[in-house]
Write an enzyme that holds these catalytic residues in place. Structure first.
Site, short mmCIF file in Angstrom:
data_model
loop_
_atom_site.label_atom_id
_atom_site.label_comp_id
_atom_site.label_asym_id
_atom_site.label_seq_id
_atom_site.Cartn_x
_atom_site.Cartn_y
_atom_site.Cartn_z
N CYS A 286 0.73 -1.10 -0.02
CA CYS A 286 0.03 -0.01 -0.13
C CYS A 286 0.87 1.32 -0.10
O CYS A 286 2.11 1.35 0.38
CB CYS A 286 -0.83 0.12 1.27
SG CYS A 286 -2.06 -1.27 1.40
N CYS B 58 -2.81 -2.97 -3.24
CA CYS B 58 -4.04 -2.72 -2.54
C CYS B 58 -4.97 -2.26 -3.25
O CYS B 58 -4.90 -1.43 -4.33
CB CYS B 58 -3.70 -1.60 -1.43
SG CYS B 58 -5.21 -1.28 -0.63
N CYS C 88 -2.49 4.94 2.87
CA CYS C 88 -3.78 4.05 2.65
C CYS C 88 -4.69 4.35 3.90
O CYS C 88 -4.37 4.13 5.03
CB CYS C 88 -3.32 2.66 2.47
SG CYS C 88 -4.74 1.62 2.00
N CYS D 186 -5.90 1.67 -1.97
CA CYS D 186 -5.05 3.00 -2.38
C CYS D 186 -4.49 2.92 -3.93
O CYS D 186 -3.85 3.83 -4.23
CB CYS D 186 -4.09 3.33 -1.45
SG CYS D 186 -3.01 1.71 -1.16
#
Length: 356
Positions: free
Chosen positions: A39, A70, A43, A73
């Site tokens: 991420c 992810c 995030c 994000c």
């Protein structure tokens, strides 16, 4: 810690993660060992414990370590958007795509040229000046396709000398521009935009011969090899096959097409063609290892030869070399960049699940 560039110590990075510090956008990513996901530090997802964090300076490093991006994000393409240096220079490039940038002009924006160079290499694998050169070259390609003389195409592309335009053009296509605008070549090249970057399409009236990202280092060599194999020069323009490629790619990137229906001409040895045909048979959403592919061809000891043939593929996406991964399940090398490989695999997971 897995980095190509220097990062702060893990304690500082973890503080930035827990406070969602935007100063680290484009500079650092976190991989969470308990989920296998990486991420941005901004995030909004629940924060992991420090001992479950691994730190990376680029999406490629995180992908190479086996982490998945992810879905909250979106640390692949949007990661570059979060970098203020990249965002600022891309805006300047969009405002004037034919501008002939130099390091002095970059410095005149108030940014350090070395910082800009590192930021673009980190996100795109090429420098800002190289990206600007590609944009100018693309403008020249468009002018030539419209029937403009070479000198007009040169000016449209923002090159201040004919030799500079010809050299840049030849590096991309393998031929000087004047050779591409005379006669009636059987093969024609065009540029297609995709969500993962520009691609060069090489086709004739009957089939697709080449489809590669414009920033691939071996593009010029690939174009020359295909042109030589076809026994003629490469021209500029489109055919019905080019139009079909563009339409089907758009459907694929929208997760609405799992199988391409395109006539292909595969330029390679019999073994290479067998490998490429085996790649086409892998269904979207599935991945195989080099060893699996070799075994399927009845050559279980030829995994390395299969890997070389995979790397020599000149029809990206349609001949899905991105579906081959390491025996341990991690991503391996991809000429278009590991971040693109992961993005393609994610699209195909959506296709397999019927999620456009």
């Amino acid at each position: 810690m897995d980095t190509l560039f220097s990062l702060p110590d893990p304690e500082a990075l973890y503080r930035a993660l827990t406070t969602r510090d935007p100063a680290y956008e484009g500079r650092a990513l976190v991989g969470v060992t308990t989920t296998g996901i990486f991420c941005r530090l901004t995030c909004p997802a629940r924060k992991p414990r420090p001992e479950h964090c691994r730190w990376f300076d680029s999406p490629a490093a995180a992908l190479g370590a086996g982490f998945r991006p992810c879905r909250r994000c979106h640390p692949l393409g949007p990661q570059a958007d979060g970098d203020p240096v990249v965002r600022r220079m891309l805006a300047a490039l969009a405002a004037d795509p034919t501008r002939r940038w130099t390091e002095a002009e970059v410095a005149a924006t108030g940014l350090d040229p070395s910082t800009v160079r590192r930021a673009f290499r980190r996100h795109y694998g090429i420098s800002f000046l190289d990206l600007a050169r590609q944009m100018r070259l693309r403008a020249g390609v468009g002018a030539l396709q419209g029937g403009a003389p070479v000198i007009e195409a040169q000016l449209d592309a923002g090159f201040d000398s004919a030799s500079g335009f010809r050299e840049a053009f030849a590096r991309l296509f393998g031929h000087p521009p004047r050779a591409l605008t005379h006669g009636a070549p059987g093969l024609v090249a065009d540029w297609i935009d995709t969500p993962l970057g520009g691609m060069i399409v090489l086709a004739d009236a009957g089939s697709l011969h080449l489809l590669e990202f414009v920033d691939r280092k071996a593009l010029g060599a690939s174009l020359r090899a295909v042109s030589a194999a076809a026994g003629g020069r490469i021209g500029l323009g489109r055919t019905a096959v080019t139009d079909a490629v563009q339409t089907q790619l758009a459907e694929y990137f929208a997760a609405r097409r799992a199988v391409f229906d395109l006539p292909l001409t595969l330029h390679g040895t019999p073994f290479q063609r067998a490998v490429w045909q085996a790649l086409v048979a892998i269904p979207a959403g599935a991945t195989v290892s080099y060893g699996d592919l070799a075994a399927g061809l009845g050559r279980p000891s030829a995994a390395r030869a299969v890997a070389r043939a995979n790397g020599a593929n000149r029809i990206a996406i349609v001949v899905p070399c991105h579906r081959v991964i390491g025996a341990d399940g991690t991503l391996t090398g991809y000429a278009g960049g590991l971040w693109r490989k992961q993005a393609l695999i994610d699209i195909e997971r959506r296709l397999a699940l019927g999620q456009p």
